[in-house]
Design a protein around this motif. Structure first.
Motif, PDB file in Angstrom:
ATOM      1  N   LYS A  61       0.816  -1.217   0.000  1.00  0.00           N
ATOM      2  CA  LYS A  61       0.000   0.000   0.000  1.00  0.00           C
ATOM      3  C   LYS A  61       0.849   1.266   0.000  1.00  0.00           C
ATOM      4  N   HIS A  62       2.067   1.168   0.533  1.00  0.00           N
ATOM      5  CA  HIS A  62       2.916   2.350   0.645  1.00  0.00           C
ATOM      6  C   HIS A  62       3.448   2.858  -0.701  1.00  0.00           C
ATOM      7  N   ILE A  63       3.353   2.027  -1.751  1.00  0.00           N
ATOM      8  CA  ILE A  63       3.884   2.469  -3.041  1.00  0.00           C
ATOM      9  C   ILE A  63       2.776   2.907  -3.993  1.00  0.00           C
ATOM     10  N   ILE A  64       1.525   2.786  -3.573  1.00  0.00           N
ATOM     11  CA  ILE A  64       0.409   3.263  -4.398  1.00  0.00           C
ATOM     12  C   ILE A  64       0.497   4.779  -4.504  1.00  0.00           C
ATOM     13  N   ASP A  65       0.168   5.320  -5.668  1.00  0.00           N
ATOM     14  CA  ASP A  65       0.235   6.762  -5.903  1.00  0.00           C
ATOM     15  C   ASP A  65      -0.518   7.519  -4.800  1.00  0.00           C
ATOM     16  N   SER A  66       0.179   8.390  -4.105  1.00  0.00           N
ATOM     17  CA  SER A  66      -0.412   9.136  -2.983  1.00  0.00           C
ATOM     18  C   SER A  66      -1.454  10.156  -3.443  1.00  0.00           C
ATOM     19  N   SER A  67      -1.472  10.466  -4.749  1.00  0.00           N
ATOM     20  CA  SER A  67      -2.462  11.434  -5.240  1.00  0.00           C
ATOM     21  C   SER A  67      -3.846  10.806  -5.385  1.00  0.00           C
ATOM     22  N   LEU A  68      -3.930   9.480  -5.300  1.00  0.00           N
ATOM     23  CA  LEU A  68      -5.218   8.792  -5.366  1.00  0.00           C
ATOM     24  C   LEU A  68      -5.904   8.931  -4.013  1.00  0.00           C
ATOM     25  N   THR A  69      -7.148   9.393  -4.046  1.00  0.00           N
ATOM     26  CA  THR A  69      -7.830   9.640  -2.772  1.00  0.00           C
ATOM     27  C   THR A  69      -9.208   8.971  -2.702  1.00  0.00           C
ATOM     28  N   ASP A  70     -10.255   9.725  -3.016  1.00  0.00           N
ATOM     29  CA  ASP A  70     -11.628   9.321  -2.739  1.00  0.00           C
ATOM     30  C   ASP A  70     -12.026   7.933  -3.267  1.00  0.00           C
ATOM     31  N   ASP A  71     -11.755   7.654  -4.552  1.00  0.00           N
ATOM     32  CA  ASP A  71     -12.274   6.406  -5.111  1.00  0.00           C
ATOM     33  C   ASP A  71     -11.259   5.273  -5.094  1.00  0.00           C
ATOM     34  N   LEU A  72     -10.146   5.457  -4.401  1.00  0.00           N
ATOM     35  CA  LEU A  72      -9.111   4.430  -4.372  1.00  0.00           C
ATOM     36  C   LEU A  72      -9.604   3.162  -3.674  1.00  0.00           C
ATOM     37  N   ASP A  73      -9.438   2.038  -4.359  1.00  0.00           N
ATOM     38  CA  ASP A  73      -9.681   0.725  -3.768  1.00  0.00           C
ATOM     39  C   ASP A  73      -8.300   0.142  -3.508  1.00  0.00           C
ATOM     40  N   ALA A  74      -7.788   0.322  -2.296  1.00  0.00           N
ATOM     41  CA  ALA A  74      -6.421  -0.072  -1.972  1.00  0.00           C
ATOM     42  C   ALA A  74      -6.189  -1.567  -2.168  1.00  0.00           C
ATOM     43  N   GLU A  75      -7.194  -2.361  -1.859  1.00  0.00           N
ATOM     44  CA  GLU A  75      -7.058  -3.814  -2.028  1.00  0.00           C
ATOM     45  C   GLU A  75      -6.902  -4.172  -3.500  1.00  0.00           C
ATOM     46  N   GLU A  76      -7.705  -3.518  -4.327  1.00  0.00           N
ATOM     47  CA  GLU A  76      -7.618  -3.768  -5.773  1.00  0.00           C
ATOM     48  C   GLU A  76      -6.284  -3.275  -6.319  1.00  0.00           C
ATOM     49  N   ALA A  77      -5.826  -2.121  -5.833  1.00  0.00           N
ATOM     50  CA  ALA A  77      -4.548  -1.577  -6.288  1.00  0.00           C
ATOM     51  C   ALA A  77      -3.401  -2.521  -5.929  1.00  0.00           C
ATOM     52  N   CYS A  78      -3.445  -3.089  -4.740  1.00  0.00           N
ATOM     53  CA  CYS A  78      -2.410  -4.051  -4.335  1.00  0.00           C
ATOM     54  C   CYS A  78      -2.473  -5.298  -5.210  1.00  0.00           C
TER      55      CYS A  78
END
Length: 383
Positions: free
Chosen positions: A273-290
């Motif tokens: 999660k720490h390498i996901i683009d920090s500019s992603l906010t409201d609609d970010l699905d962190a699980e999907e991004a990982c």
């Protein structure tokens, strides 16, 4: 002298050579052919102001045709030695490859010595200039938009690999070859162009078609090209889209310079999660991004046979296949061959490659996008 303007314009039938030329040159039916003069006018004499890109296959210009159609005009490398007939045959094949996630080829120019391609123009340029560059403008690359881009590129590449016959290897998947239309639908460009550069299927000794940073280890060190080489490049691209950063950035501390290496290190520590683009906010699905990051790591594994096919990649991205059931092994990272770990090649060849790569990196402060013309020679190209 051959009457090219008559030969190539299907609507012009007054030339006495027209019928004979259609018989002599196969595959021109259905392909729009433009005169060099037309394209020169369309681009204001290929002015620097209209130049929108440059890569290993040539320079790209924005142009406007007589009917007002805005197009992208790619002037191919002068290295091409193909005759008109051979060139048009390849263009016929490329123009017949149609998919929602592939750039559409309108036609070409084949007046000696010119080899020029005309594509539809994409309003939002390339990922390298928008998402990864400084020209985002008003484009909102929220998480949903990035998901659409990642899956769209995967579908386009899967189509080339698995549905087109004969199958097409792209050989240069990278951010600058992913263009975006007004709705941010991704379109892969430059597919099929490798055949338009001089080559010999049994022995190749030419500049590698790919771009440093996206090159699979087997391609960069042995010149071995397969579908899995494209999969590797896609994996690097996937990491770029999720993290919002270029695969190479020499302005960062050494341990952070190479995105793939950094992602692997973070994955081993269980903290993607720490390498996901920090500019992603409201609609970010962190699980999907990982999950997407894990797919990227699967695609970039050092062993070719362990990388998934593009159709499998799509199932992983869409959740139809569980990524967590897959074992992810160490990727083939750029430092592997910078440290001269290049198999059984001679030491002199190893040293030369290392010097070339080091020189390129020193001259590329931000992105490996600028390293397309790396002068490496290889001799083992295979399907």
């Amino acid at each position: 002298m051959t009457c090219f303007s008559c030969m190539f314009r299907r609507k012009r039938t007054s030339c006495q050579h027209h019928d004979q030329l259609n018989e002599d040159i196969p595959g021109i039916e259905g392909v729009n052919i433009y005169t060099y003069k037309e394209l020169k006018i369309a681009t204001d004499d290929f002015s620097a102001a209209n130049k929108v890109g440059e890569g290993g296959f040539g320079s790209v210009y924005r142009g406007m045709l007589k009917d007002g159609t805005v197009v992208a005009i790619k002037v191919l490398s002068s290295e091409s030695k193909q005759g008109v007939g051979e060139f048009l045959t390849e263009i016929k094949v490329i123009s017949g490859i149609i998919h929602e996630n592939l750039v559409k080829l309108y036609g070409c120019c084949a007046e000696e010595p010119h080899r020029i391609l005309v594509y539809n123009y994409l309003e939002n340029n390339s990922i390298s200039q928008t998402l990864l560059g400084s020209n985002r403008g008003n484009i909102q690359f929220n998480w949903r938009a990035r998901v659409k881009i990642c899956i769209g590129v995967a579908r386009g590449l899967a189509f080339l690999h698995e549905e087109v016959h004969p199958h097409v290897l792209h050989r240069d998947i990278k951010a600058s070859n992913i263009l975006l239309d007004k709705d941010l639908t991704p379109k892969i460009s430059d597919f099929g162009l490798a055949k338009l550069l001089p080559s010999n299927v049994t022995h190749v000794s030419t500049r590698v078609a790919g771009t440093l940073g996206y090159l699979a280890p087997e391609y960069a060190t042995r010149g071995q090209v397969t579908k899995k080489s494209d999969v590797y490049s896609y994996g690097v691209l996937l990491l770029e889209i999720v993290t919002g950063r270029c695969n190479t950035n020499t302005r960062l501390p050494f341990e952070d310079r190479f995105l793939l290496e950094r992602t692997w290190a973070i994955y081993e520590h269980g903290d993607l999660k720490h390498i996901i683009d920090s500019s992603l906010t409201d609609d970010l699905d962190a699980e999907e991004a990982c999950r997407f990051l894990k797919v990227g790591l699967l695609c970039t594994q050092d062993a070719m046979k362990l990388r998934p096919s593009m159709s499998t990649v799509i199932m992983m991205l869409t959740g139809e296949k569980d990524v967590d059931l897959e074992k992810i092994t160490k990727p083939g990272i750029i430092s592997n061959f910078m440290d001269l770990k290049v198999g059984s090649k001679k030491k002199a060849d190893q040293t030369n490659r290392s010097l070339i790569i080091s020189s390129i990196l020193e001259n590329s402060p931000l992105s490996s996008e600028n390293t397309t013309s790396a002068s490496m020679t290889f001799t083992a190209i295979s399907e």
